[in-house]
Write a protein that holds these residues in place. Structure first.
Motif, PDB file in Angstrom:
ATOM      1  N   MET A 147       1.198  -9.385 -10.242  1.00 49.69           N
ATOM      2  CA  MET A 147       2.679  -9.834  -9.900  1.00 49.69           C
ATOM      3  C   MET A 147       2.878 -11.064 -10.048  1.00 49.69           C
ATOM      4  O   MET A 147       2.355 -11.894  -9.242  1.00 49.69           O
ATOM      5  CB  MET A 147       3.066  -9.072  -8.787  1.00 49.69           C
ATOM      6  CG  MET A 147       2.849  -7.604  -8.403  1.00 49.69           C
ATOM      7  SD  MET A 147       4.061  -6.615  -9.492  1.00 49.69           S
ATOM      8  CE  MET A 147       3.669  -5.021  -8.910  1.00 49.69           C
ATOM      9  N   THR A 187       5.580  -4.224  -1.680  1.00 44.06           N
ATOM     10  CA  THR A 187       4.613  -3.740  -2.994  1.00 44.06           C
ATOM     11  C   THR A 187       3.429  -3.131  -2.234  1.00 44.06           C
ATOM     12  O   THR A 187       2.983  -1.928  -2.583  1.00 44.06           O
ATOM     13  CB  THR A 187       4.178  -4.512  -3.790  1.00 44.06           C
ATOM     14  OG1 THR A 187       5.640  -5.041  -4.627  1.00 44.06           O
ATOM     15  CG2 THR A 187       3.395  -4.160  -4.950  1.00 44.06           C
ATOM     16  N   ALA A 212      -2.499  -4.487  -5.556  1.00 43.87           N
ATOM     17  CA  ALA A 212      -1.720  -5.464  -6.291  1.00 43.87           C
ATOM     18  C   ALA A 212      -2.183  -6.726  -5.766  1.00 43.87           C
ATOM     19  O   ALA A 212      -2.317  -7.209  -4.939  1.00 43.87           O
ATOM     20  CB  ALA A 212      -0.069  -5.296  -5.731  1.00 43.87           C
ATOM     21  N   ASN A 219       7.656  -9.736 -11.636  1.00 48.92           N
ATOM     22  CA  ASN A 219       8.521  -9.299 -10.480  1.00 48.92           C
ATOM     23  C   ASN A 219       9.694 -10.011 -10.090  1.00 48.92           C
ATOM     24  O   ASN A 219       9.783 -10.512  -8.925  1.00 48.92           O
ATOM     25  CB  ASN A 219       7.271  -8.944  -9.278  1.00 48.92           C
ATOM     26  CG  ASN A 219       7.932  -7.668  -8.616  1.00 48.92           C
ATOM     27  OD1 ASN A 219       9.036  -7.398  -8.344  1.00 48.92           O
ATOM     28  ND2 ASN A 219       6.949  -6.920  -7.980  1.00 48.92           N
ATOM     29  N   THR A 279      14.507  -8.612  -6.174  1.00 48.12           N
ATOM     30  CA  THR A 279      12.896  -8.277  -5.742  1.00 48.12           C
ATOM     31  C   THR A 279      12.814  -9.069  -4.447  1.00 48.12           C
ATOM     32  O   THR A 279      11.879  -8.839  -3.628  1.00 48.12           O
ATOM     33  CB  THR A 279      11.654  -8.627  -6.363  1.00 48.12           C
ATOM     34  OG1 THR A 279      11.829 -10.210  -6.894  1.00 48.12           O
ATOM     35  CG2 THR A 279      12.055  -7.914  -7.777  1.00 48.12           C
ATOM     36  N   VAL A 304      11.809  -4.059  -6.554  1.00 47.86           N
ATOM     37  CA  VAL A 304      10.501  -3.749  -6.160  1.00 47.86           C
ATOM     38  C   VAL A 304       9.879  -2.191  -6.637  1.00 47.86           C
ATOM     39  O   VAL A 304       8.669  -2.123  -7.111  1.00 47.86           O
ATOM     40  CB  VAL A 304      10.281  -3.933  -4.767  1.00 47.86           C
ATOM     41  CG1 VAL A 304       8.880  -3.930  -4.425  1.00 47.86           C
ATOM     42  CG2 VAL A 304      10.688  -5.261  -4.582  1.00 47.86           C
ATOM     43  N   VAL A 363       6.938  -1.345  -9.270  1.00 44.37           N
ATOM     44  CA  VAL A 363       5.688  -0.341  -9.185  1.00 44.37           C
ATOM     45  C   VAL A 363       5.572   0.650  -9.696  1.00 44.37           C
ATOM     46  O   VAL A 363       4.281   1.068 -10.330  1.00 44.37           O
ATOM     47  CB  VAL A 363       5.597  -0.285  -7.569  1.00 44.37           C
ATOM     48  CG1 VAL A 363       4.422   0.829  -7.221  1.00 44.37           C
ATOM     49  CG2 VAL A 363       5.719  -1.535  -6.671  1.00 44.37           C
TER      50      VAL A 363
END
Length: 245
Positions: A8, A21, A34, A77, A190, A213, A217
């Motif tokens: 990310m 996340t 992540a 992101n 985000t 967010v 994902v």
């Protein structure tokens, strides 16, 4: 154990997307994890300085650093293309994939795919952004055939301050937008605490809600070959058969 590693690209002043996340992926860990690389973002406005933050060079450098850890997929992101224009993210994704070899997406491109696959043409919009940023977002969606039928925004230039709005504030904004009966509502940023309020609000309002967010994902899992439907308790996005096929 075979691992899936999701990279990310993260705005430096963002304090929401990383913990949310991780929470979203909680059921899938340690199989899916992540990993984050920051680059400088301190203000969201249409000033030259603020716009320059999204020059591709620092994002490509950050993507290269992530790729030292052999990411299976990389995502920007963030939502800058919603006001800069969607083509900006398409070009960025192509450049990241060229540099890293990894499949790539962004929060905005993921959202747009979800809207397209569910046939949304009437959208509700909730953001923290300034008036002119909000107007640019609405214009960009109109150009794609999606009418923003109701919107609420906090008129804040943030970016750190976005994370300080509580869930109750965001939930009330969503409820206000829902009065116009859009086909879906997006919480677009985000660094807003939107993901956690989605399930209860969807039950209350009967309208799909796509948090930035969460959609990131959702799409990164799909690109990595992991079924997004394995995520439960975070809203209809992950269970909608139109989005899990």
């Amino acid at each position: 154990m075979q691992r899936t590693l999701i990279g990310m690209l993260t705005p430096s002043s963002n304090t929401v997307l990383e913990p949310y996340t991780a929470a979203l992926l909680g059921e899938l860990m340690p199989e899916v994890t992540a990993h984050f690389q920051r680059f400088t973002v301190r203000e969201i406005s249409l000033s030259e300085t603020a716009l320059a933050q999204f020059d591709p060079a620092p994002l490509l450098e950050a993507a290269g650093l992530l790729n030292d850890a052999r990411m299976d997929v990389i995502a920007w992101n963030g939502t800058s293309a919603s006001w800069l224009g969607f083509e900006a993210d398409r070009r960025l994704c192509a450049a990241i994939t060229e540099v890293t070899g990894a499949p790539t997406t962004t929060s905005v491109l993921a959202l747009n795919e979800a809207l397209e696959r569910t046939g949304v043409t009437r959208l509700g919009l909730v953001t923290p952004y300034l008036d002119d940023i909000q107007a640019a977002i609405i214009d960009n969606y109109r150009a794609e055939g999606i009418e923003v039928v109701a919107e609420r925004h906090l008129n804040d230039r943030g970016n750190f301050s976005f994370s300080e709005y509580d869930e109750a504030t965001l939930a009330e904004m969503v409820r206000e937008v829902a009065k116009a009966k859009p086909q879906a509502i997006t919480i677009l940023c985000t660094n807003l605490r939107g993901a956690g309020i989605v399930p209860a609000l969807e039950r209350e309002l009967g309208i799909p809600i796509y948090d930035s967010v969460s959609v990131t994902v959702w799409k990164t899992l799909a690109l990595a070959g992991v079924d997004p439907a394995r995520i439960t308790g975070w809203g209809g996005l992950f269970q909608d058969p139109r989005l899990t096929a």
